[in-house]
Write a protein that holds these residues in place. Structure first.
Motif, PDB file in Angstrom:
ATOM      1  N   LYS A 210       6.725   4.524   9.990  1.00 28.99           N
ATOM      2  CA  LYS A 210       6.439   4.498   8.548  1.00 28.99           C
ATOM      3  C   LYS A 210       6.697   3.106   7.988  1.00 28.99           C
ATOM      4  O   LYS A 210       5.895   2.583   7.194  1.00 28.99           O
ATOM      5  CB  LYS A 210       7.299   5.534   7.816  1.00 28.99           C
ATOM      6  CG  LYS A 210       7.053   5.538   6.306  1.00 28.99           C
ATOM      7  CD  LYS A 210       7.764   6.690   5.608  1.00 28.99           C
ATOM      8  CE  LYS A 210       9.245   6.460   5.556  1.00 28.99           C
ATOM      9  NZ  LYS A 210       9.929   7.487   4.691  1.00 28.99           N
ATOM     10  N   MET A 211       7.801   2.489   8.391  1.00 32.33           N
ATOM     11  CA  MET A 211       8.101   1.150   7.892  1.00 32.33           C
ATOM     12  C   MET A 211       7.061   0.126   8.344  1.00 32.33           C
ATOM     13  O   MET A 211       6.637  -0.721   7.568  1.00 32.33           O
ATOM     14  CB  MET A 211       9.515   0.730   8.343  1.00 32.33           C
ATOM     15  CG  MET A 211      10.626   1.455   7.598  1.00 32.33           C
ATOM     16  SD  MET A 211      12.286   0.819   7.978  1.00 32.33           S
ATOM     17  CE  MET A 211      12.512   1.422   9.650  1.00 32.33           C
ATOM     18  N   PHE A 212       6.632   0.223   9.607  1.00 37.53           N
ATOM     19  CA  PHE A 212       5.618  -0.707  10.101  1.00 37.53           C
ATOM     20  C   PHE A 212       4.310  -0.525   9.335  1.00 37.53           C
ATOM     21  O   PHE A 212       3.642  -1.507   8.979  1.00 37.53           O
ATOM     22  CB  PHE A 212       5.391  -0.491  11.595  1.00 37.53           C
ATOM     23  CG  PHE A 212       4.337  -1.396  12.178  1.00 37.53           C
ATOM     24  CD1 PHE A 212       4.548  -2.761  12.290  1.00 37.53           C
ATOM     25  CD2 PHE A 212       3.114  -0.881  12.595  1.00 37.53           C
ATOM     26  CE1 PHE A 212       3.574  -3.601  12.819  1.00 37.53           C
ATOM     27  CE2 PHE A 212       2.129  -1.711  13.122  1.00 37.53           C
ATOM     28  CZ  PHE A 212       2.365  -3.072  13.234  1.00 37.53           C
ATOM     29  N   ASN A 218       2.003  -4.179   2.785  1.00 38.51           N
ATOM     30  CA  ASN A 218       2.840  -4.960   1.876  1.00 38.51           C
ATOM     31  C   ASN A 218       3.453  -4.076   0.791  1.00 38.51           C
ATOM     32  O   ASN A 218       3.496  -4.416  -0.385  1.00 38.51           O
ATOM     33  CB  ASN A 218       2.022  -6.097   1.225  1.00 38.51           C
ATOM     34  CG  ASN A 218       2.906  -7.140   0.566  1.00 38.51           C
ATOM     35  OD1 ASN A 218       4.023  -7.400   1.021  1.00 38.51           O
ATOM     36  ND2 ASN A 218       2.432  -7.721  -0.523  1.00 38.51           N
ATOM     37  N   ARG A 219       3.956  -2.898   1.230  1.00 36.36           N
ATOM     38  CA  ARG A 219       4.600  -1.966   0.306  1.00 36.36           C
ATOM     39  C   ARG A 219       6.087  -1.897   0.625  1.00 36.36           C
ATOM     40  O   ARG A 219       6.568  -2.462   1.599  1.00 36.36           O
ATOM     41  CB  ARG A 219       3.984  -0.563   0.437  1.00 36.36           C
ATOM     42  CG  ARG A 219       2.466  -0.514   0.275  1.00 36.36           C
ATOM     43  CD  ARG A 219       1.980   0.903   0.035  1.00 36.36           C
ATOM     44  NE  ARG A 219       2.437   1.832   1.058  1.00 36.36           N
ATOM     45  CZ  ARG A 219       2.209   3.145   1.013  1.00 36.36           C
ATOM     46  NH1 ARG A 219       1.554   3.665  -0.002  1.00 36.36           N
ATOM     47  NH2 ARG A 219       2.640   3.943   1.980  1.00 36.36           N
ATOM     48  N   ASP A 223       8.215   3.739   1.193  1.00 33.41           N
ATOM     49  CA  ASP A 223       7.164   4.435   0.443  1.00 33.41           C
ATOM     50  C   ASP A 223       6.580   5.563   1.286  1.00 33.41           C
ATOM     51  O   ASP A 223       6.404   5.432   2.504  1.00 33.41           O
ATOM     52  CB  ASP A 223       6.049   3.468   0.047  1.00 33.41           C
ATOM     53  CG  ASP A 223       6.404   2.661  -1.190  1.00 33.41           C
ATOM     54  OD1 ASP A 223       7.518   2.872  -1.729  1.00 33.41           O
ATOM     55  OD2 ASP A 223       5.595   1.816  -1.606  1.00 33.41           O
ATOM     56  N   ALA A 224       6.297   6.674   0.606  1.00 31.24           N
ATOM     57  CA  ALA A 224       5.768   7.841   1.310  1.00 31.24           C
ATOM     58  C   ALA A 224       4.323   7.594   1.754  1.00 31.24           C
ATOM     59  O   ALA A 224       3.584   6.839   1.135  1.00 31.24           O
ATOM     60  CB  ALA A 224       5.828   9.066   0.404  1.00 31.24           C
TER      61      ALA A 224
END
Length: 425
Positions: A210-212, A218-219, A223-224
């Motif tokens: 999710k982080m990648f 660029n969030r 973020d979901a």
């Protein structure tokens, strides 16, 4: 999915940098174009000086005797006879030269070929931007499906955990009524600890994927991600030769090299035409004189045509031409290698997608068998018709079948995205 791709194309920092590089190349082209136009600038200087070399001008010695004789002949004092000798310094004092200079190239092959090369470099920059865009679309798609793959794997493991807890409850009853010994309770607890470790690993995989994904867009890292309904792959195998041609025609990295070769073609023409002279016209319009008068007495203009014709420069131009030929040849070899690589990529990506589809079909059948087998084995175990080891084997097979099907399902989407990237669709 498409919305996330569009968001990534608008916000990804690396892609924005590529767009800026294209804009820089466009400005380079405009700068090269501006060299065709005249250069106009104001050039002014004012000089104050004292001393230095001087020259003696004997005005008195020359003209006083002559004037005296003339006065005697005329019977008057019309001509002065008291002129002094003059000592004049060479350096001008209180002198200014204020002018507008216009320089217009008339014949300059370097300017022309530099402009043509800048156009090719702009095309190369645009192609690089498109190539990165194609790669970014694939990375976003891949990260999206990797996240959902990890998410589904955790759901499967959570379901397996519930099965093991149910097993633990059943085993506790067997021990309570002296149907089995306590080792089956320890065995179920050991399985529970093992599945919890797998759930922890799956949770980590969910968070990192999710982080990648959010980094690509660029969030904020946490973020979901909104899930969409899974759609079966619609890929139909085409003739590989057509796919290869399609990829070569579409791929931006091919266009990058083609534009670079074209730019070096113009560089070669520029280097080859070094014997063509450069001709330019220069015009000066302004005022020149002692003191800032700016009147008709100081007004002047000067127009000249300049020719610059290099005859010999120590073989520099000839060797530069040879160097450019070598670089162009390198790029041509690189282009041929790239085309062969693209053909290999197309074949590999196409075969990989076909393989993933077959693996999915096999895993789907495998899961159906493992599921039915586990139902039967679980019923038998609750009736104490089979040993625990057989139940564990069936449960592990059922869990692995679910995980393999989940992986195969999303691997199809990733393989399809990889083929689209290879074809640059």
């Amino acid at each position: 999915m498409d919305n996330y791709v569009q968001e990534g194309l608008k916000s990804n920092r690396q892609f924005l940098k590529k767009q800026l590089e294209t804009k820089v190349s466009f400005q380079d082209k405009e700068i090269a174009k501006g060299q065709f136009y005249p250069t106009i600038f104001l050039d002014a200087n004012y000089t104050v000086s004292n001393g230095g070399r001087t020259i003696d001008i004997p005005l008195g010695d020359l003209f006083n005797p002559i004037h005296s004789n003339l006065n005697n002949l005329n019977g008057n004092n019309q001509f002065p006879t008291n002129l002094n000798n003059v000592n004049e310094q060479f350096l001008p004092n209180n002198f200014h030269d204020t002018k507008v200079r216009i320089v217009q190239p008339i014949l300059n092959s370097s300017i022309y070929y530099q402009y043509k090369a800048s156009q090719s470099n702009l095309s190369a920059s645009i192609a690089k931007e498109e190539a990165y865009k194609n790669q970014l679309k694939f990375e976003i798609t891949k990260a999206y499906y990797n996240y959902h793959k990890a998410l589904e794997n955790k759901k499967i493991l959570d379901s397996t955990k519930r099965i093991i807890k149910d097993l633990e409850r059943v085993n506790s009853k067997f021990v309570k009524y002296d149907i089995a010994t306590r080792d089956i309770i320890y065995n179920s607890k050991s399985q529970l600890f093992e599945i919890e470790a797998q759930i922890a690993s799956a949770t980590r995989e969910i968070n990192t994927s999710k982080m990648f994904f959010n980094v690509l867009l660029n969030r904020d890292l946490n973020d979901a991600i909104i899930s969409e309904e899974y759609n079966e792959s619609s890929y139909v195998s085409n003739d590989l030769q057509n796919l290869e041609e399609q990829a070569i025609n579409n791929r931006s990295d091919v266009k990058v090299l083609e534009s670079s070769i074209e730019a070096f073609d113009f560089q070669l023409k520029k280097d080859k035409n070094y014997l063509i002279p450069n001709i330019s016209a220069v015009g000066d319009f302004g005022y020149q004189g002692f003191g800032f008068q700016f009147d008709k007495n100081q007004e002047y203009f000067l127009v000249s045509v300049n020719l610059n014709w290099p005859i010999f420069q120590g073989n520099k131009n000839r060797e530069t031409y040879k160097k450019s030929q070598f670089i162009k040849s390198q790029l041509e070899y690189e282009l041929q290698d790239l085309m062969n690589t693209i053909k290999l990529q197309v074949n590999t990506a196409s075969l990989q997608l076909v393989e993933e589809q077959k693996v999915y079909e096999a895993q789907e059948a495998n899961l159906e068998s493992a599921k039915e087998s586990f139902k039967i084995v679980m019923s038998k175990y609750k009736q104490q018709l089979i040993p625990l080891v057989e139940f564990n084997e069936a449960r592990i097979n059922f869990t692995n079948a679910q995980l393999k099907l989940s992986i195969a399902k999303y691997n199809i989407k990733i393989a399809e995205a990889n083929l689209n990237r290879t074809l640059q669709l």
